[in-house]
Design a protein around this motif. Sequence first.
Motif, mmCIF file in Angstrom:
data_model
loop_
_atom_site.group_PDB
_atom_site.id
_atom_site.type_symbol
_atom_site.label_atom_id
_atom_site.label_comp_id
_atom_site.label_asym_id
_atom_site.label_seq_id
_atom_site.Cartn_x
_atom_site.Cartn_y
_atom_site.Cartn_z
ATOM 1 N N CYS A 330 0.829 -1.200 0.000
ATOM 2 C CA CYS A 330 0.000 0.000 0.000
ATOM 3 C C CYS A 330 0.868 1.257 0.000
ATOM 4 O O CYS A 330 1.706 1.432 0.874
ATOM 5 N N CYS A 333 -0.174 3.410 3.501
ATOM 6 C CA CYS A 333 0.168 2.994 4.865
ATOM 7 C C CYS A 333 1.245 1.908 4.916
ATOM 8 O O CYS A 333 1.690 1.534 5.995
ATOM 9 N N HIS A 335 0.948 -1.198 4.243
ATOM 10 C CA HIS A 335 0.371 -2.518 4.512
ATOM 11 C C HIS A 335 0.429 -3.361 3.243
ATOM 12 O O HIS A 335 0.434 -2.821 2.147
ATOM 13 N N CYS A 347 -6.254 -2.435 0.092
ATOM 14 C CA CYS A 347 -5.599 -2.412 1.387
ATOM 15 C C CYS A 347 -6.655 -2.623 2.464
ATOM 16 O O CYS A 347 -7.628 -1.869 2.540
ATOM 17 N N CYS A 350 -6.192 0.568 5.293
ATOM 18 C CA CYS A 350 -6.643 1.957 5.143
ATOM 19 C C CYS A 350 -7.702 2.147 4.061
ATOM 20 O O CYS A 350 -8.180 3.255 3.845
ATOM 21 N N PHE A 352 -7.324 1.781 0.762
ATOM 22 C CA PHE A 352 -6.804 2.153 -0.552
ATOM 23 C C PHE A 352 -7.151 1.066 -1.566
ATOM 24 O O PHE A 352 -7.104 -0.125 -1.264
HETATM 25 ZN ZN ZN Z 1 -3.111 1.122 3.166
#
Ligand code: ZN
Length: 375
Positions: A330, A333, A335, A347, A350, A352
């Motif tokens: 991501c 963030c 991730h 994601c 968050c 995304f």
């Molecule tokens: Zn994210």
Amino acid sequence: MIAGRAVLIKLPRDKCDVDYMRRLMALANLAYRGYEVWVPDIPKSIQYQLYNFKDFKTSLIFGTTPKRWFMRAWVPLKVLRVYGDGSMKGDKSAPVVLDFRSDVIRLRQVCRNEPGFVVEVPMPRWVIERVGEGGDVKFAMIGLKDNEPYLALVAERVVEPYVPSGYRLVVDVNAWSNGVAYGIINPSNKIAEYSPLRPNLRLIDTWYHKAEKLSKKLGKLKRLGLDSTPEARRLAREVKALRRKVYAYLRDFAQKRAHELVMKALRLRAEVLIDDVIEESRRELIEEKIPSGLKKIYLAETRRFIKLFTTQLQWYDVPYRFERLPSTVCPICGHKLIQERGRVMACTNCGFKAPRDKVPIHWARLLARRLSEVY
Ligand SMILES: [Zn+2]
């Protein structure tokens, strides 16, 4: 820095003595290895050429030193340039003459071992364009490719990369099944344009499967000992033609798209970021359930695409760099992203979400923002 570009020009076969050219290539191979062999029946002027080039033998212009003994090395030659106003540049006795007064290229005694033998070929538009851009053709090479005689011209140009305007062109190079994705990030850090460039995969698949079908048929005939029948020969020819067609199509596609992207960057005075994910694509492809022959095709010419692209970027002074832009992490963030249907990456941390090939463009966009936050 000096940028170079090269072009291959096919020479008229009926005017070339292929055996003579082959001998020149063998001598060039020896010259590359540091040997001076003087052959009595080849003009001294041509042989001098070879040994004069010894200082350049590791230069980019002549590629790498031949790896094997007796491997054919292209014959390096000096070039005389005669311009429209009659002025000249280069060695007057050079065996290759670019004559811009009548737009022809003259090859003196390198295609056939006869005193005063000249082969004339029309000046390609490529040369006129490169010279128009401030390039100069100081060197040429002749050699055989698939047993056909060719002239290679090398244009050089002194370059100084421009100061980017704040635009960035991000290019993500994948296997052809996903294609080359590009995005333009404008100075206010928004994605202004995004598009994947994909060849016509259906066409490639059709040609591939047709070739496979015919080659199976051919295999059957071969097992029956019928491989020299007209039918088998026709099949073999057809298979070869189809395979060639696939590669020629991809080569052409790579060349055109590379050029278009360079022109886009040039127009915007953009900085170019390249993510070369061919290795990642290769791994991704391995897991897919498609025939291995097709996998090979999907990767064909991708390296060449990058080579063509960067060579042209250098030529046109476009600043570029390679940047690793992950498509599975991501960009917001950090991730790990999960892949949903239709190659959409999401994601779970968050929220995304973006098409897989667009994730690297987001990375490039956020990379700049993060940097500007730091400074
Ligand atoms: Zn994210």
